[in-house]
Design a protein around this motif. Structure first.
Motif, PDB file in Angstrom:
ATOM      1  N   ASN A 182      -2.648 -13.103   7.797  1.00 30.91           N
ATOM      2  CA  ASN A 182      -2.430 -11.877   7.264  1.00 30.91           C
ATOM      3  C   ASN A 182      -2.380 -10.688   8.353  1.00 30.91           C
ATOM      4  O   ASN A 182      -2.910 -10.861   9.322  1.00 30.91           O
ATOM      5  CB  ASN A 182      -3.271 -11.354   5.857  1.00 30.91           C
ATOM      6  CG  ASN A 182      -4.773 -10.915   6.215  1.00 30.91           C
ATOM      7  OD1 ASN A 182      -5.035 -10.319   7.401  1.00 30.91           O
ATOM      8  ND2 ASN A 182      -5.588 -11.452   5.514  1.00 30.91           N
ATOM      9  N   ALA A 183      -1.854  -9.626   7.875  1.00 25.29           N
ATOM     10  CA  ALA A 183      -1.480  -8.730   9.132  1.00 25.29           C
ATOM     11  C   ALA A 183      -2.503  -8.067   9.600  1.00 25.29           C
ATOM     12  O   ALA A 183      -2.688  -7.965  10.981  1.00 25.29           O
ATOM     13  CB  ALA A 183      -0.585  -7.554   8.438  1.00 25.29           C
ATOM     14  N   ARG A 184      -3.475  -7.869   8.744  1.00 18.68           N
ATOM     15  CA  ARG A 184      -4.662  -6.930   9.268  1.00 18.68           C
ATOM     16  C   ARG A 184      -5.635  -7.849  10.238  1.00 18.68           C
ATOM     17  O   ARG A 184      -6.074  -7.609  11.265  1.00 18.68           O
ATOM     18  CB  ARG A 184      -5.565  -6.538   7.946  1.00 18.68           C
ATOM     19  CG  ARG A 184      -6.613  -5.497   8.524  1.00 18.68           C
ATOM     20  CD  ARG A 184      -7.467  -5.192   7.419  1.00 18.68           C
ATOM     21  NE  ARG A 184      -6.656  -4.097   6.759  1.00 18.68           N
ATOM     22  CZ  ARG A 184      -6.676  -2.763   7.206  1.00 18.68           C
ATOM     23  NH1 ARG A 184      -7.463  -2.529   8.075  1.00 18.68           N
ATOM     24  NH2 ARG A 184      -5.989  -1.877   6.236  1.00 18.68           N
ATOM     25  N   GLU A 222       4.880  -4.668   8.149  1.00 15.26           N
ATOM     26  CA  GLU A 222       3.710  -4.047   7.239  1.00 15.26           C
ATOM     27  C   GLU A 222       2.600  -3.579   7.976  1.00 15.26           C
ATOM     28  O   GLU A 222       2.227  -2.575   7.542  1.00 15.26           O
ATOM     29  CB  GLU A 222       3.317  -5.660   6.661  1.00 15.26           C
ATOM     30  CG  GLU A 222       2.097  -5.288   5.840  1.00 15.26           C
ATOM     31  CD  GLU A 222       1.366  -6.902   5.247  1.00 15.26           C
ATOM     32  OE1 GLU A 222       0.448  -6.523   4.994  1.00 15.26           O
ATOM     33  OE2 GLU A 222       2.020  -7.778   5.467  1.00 15.26           O
ATOM     34  N   HIS A 274       4.918  -9.751  10.189  1.00 20.52           N
ATOM     35  CA  HIS A 274       3.602  -8.810   9.782  1.00 20.52           C
ATOM     36  C   HIS A 274       3.915  -7.501  10.735  1.00 20.52           C
ATOM     37  O   HIS A 274       3.238  -6.637  10.059  1.00 20.52           O
ATOM     38  CB  HIS A 274       2.459  -9.422  10.160  1.00 20.52           C
ATOM     39  CG  HIS A 274       2.022 -10.527   9.473  1.00 20.52           C
ATOM     40  ND1 HIS A 274       2.130 -10.427   8.025  1.00 20.52           N
ATOM     41  CD2 HIS A 274       1.503 -11.780   9.692  1.00 20.52           C
ATOM     42  CE1 HIS A 274       1.727 -11.685   7.389  1.00 20.52           C
ATOM     43  NE2 HIS A 274       1.191 -12.607   8.680  1.00 20.52           N
ATOM     44  N   ARG A 295       3.801   0.115   8.282  1.00 18.05           N
ATOM     45  CA  ARG A 295       3.946   0.820   6.973  1.00 18.05           C
ATOM     46  C   ARG A 295       2.436   1.100   6.690  1.00 18.05           C
ATOM     47  O   ARG A 295       2.361   2.099   6.339  1.00 18.05           O
ATOM     48  CB  ARG A 295       4.523  -0.371   5.876  1.00 18.05           C
ATOM     49  CG  ARG A 295       5.993  -0.294   5.913  1.00 18.05           C
ATOM     50  CD  ARG A 295       6.583  -0.711   4.781  1.00 18.05           C
ATOM     51  NE  ARG A 295       5.996  -2.257   4.466  1.00 18.05           N
ATOM     52  CZ  ARG A 295       6.715  -3.305   5.166  1.00 18.05           C
ATOM     53  NH1 ARG A 295       7.857  -3.194   5.714  1.00 18.05           N
ATOM     54  NH2 ARG A 295       6.427  -4.456   4.890  1.00 18.05           N
ATOM     55  N   LYS A 296       1.619   0.375   6.747  1.00 20.21           N
ATOM     56  CA  LYS A 296       0.228   0.545   6.495  1.00 20.21           C
ATOM     57  C   LYS A 296      -0.292   1.728   7.598  1.00 20.21           C
ATOM     58  O   LYS A 296      -1.010   2.832   7.212  1.00 20.21           O
ATOM     59  CB  LYS A 296      -0.735  -0.556   6.679  1.00 20.21           C
ATOM     60  CG  LYS A 296      -0.379  -1.724   5.708  1.00 20.21           C
ATOM     61  CD  LYS A 296      -1.600  -2.659   5.833  1.00 20.21           C
ATOM     62  CE  LYS A 296      -1.330  -3.870   4.582  1.00 20.21           C
ATOM     63  NZ  LYS A 296      -2.599  -4.548   4.564  1.00 20.21           N
ATOM     64  N   VAL A 351      10.912  -1.554   8.156  1.00 17.28           N
ATOM     65  CA  VAL A 351       9.869  -0.702   7.638  1.00 17.28           C
ATOM     66  C   VAL A 351      10.489   0.469   6.870  1.00 17.28           C
ATOM     67  O   VAL A 351       9.925   0.888   6.131  1.00 17.28           O
ATOM     68  CB  VAL A 351       9.498   0.131   9.035  1.00 17.28           C
ATOM     69  CG1 VAL A 351       8.375   1.182   8.980  1.00 17.28           C
ATOM     70  CG2 VAL A 351       8.753  -0.880  10.048  1.00 17.28           C
TER      71      VAL A 351
END
Length: 110
Positions: A42-44, A75, A72, A78-79, A110
């Protein structure tokens, strides 16, 4: 030692290895974590491991390319824009080093 504690130790060790500039050991630990389903692609998680490699002055192109290939990066941006994540300038610099078509695709996403 419980399985959870061992997994947490490996997760922590990966960050520490990257922060010490030992990209090989960091990537080895990340691969173990991924193979055993402890962390997901995942991205994080990928961004945090990549960030640790930057702090260790041995940026992991492998992790950055994985974030790029898996889509990712939009994402993460965006976060960051919404305040859910804080990104470092090196991430923006890495994006800026990409070719124009790739940067345009990221901006559109984005």
């Amino acid at each position: 030692m419980s399985r959870f504690v061992r997994q947490f130790d490996i997760h922590t060790k990966a960050h520490q290895d990257f922060a010490r500039g030992n990209k090989f050991e960091g990537l080895k630990a990340v691969m173990y974590l991924l193979a055993n389903g402890i962390v997901k692609l995942n991205a994080r998680d990928l961004y945090e491991f990549w960030e640790s490699s930057v702090y260790g002055r041995n940026e992991s192109a492998e992790l950055f390319d994985t974030m790029l290939d898996k889509g990712h990066i939009p994402e993460i941006l965006r976060k960051a824009k919404s305040g859910e994540m804080v990104i470092i300038q090196d991430f923006i610099d890495a994006i800026d080093r990409l070719d124009e078509d790739t940067k345009l695709a990221i901006l559109r996403a984005v």
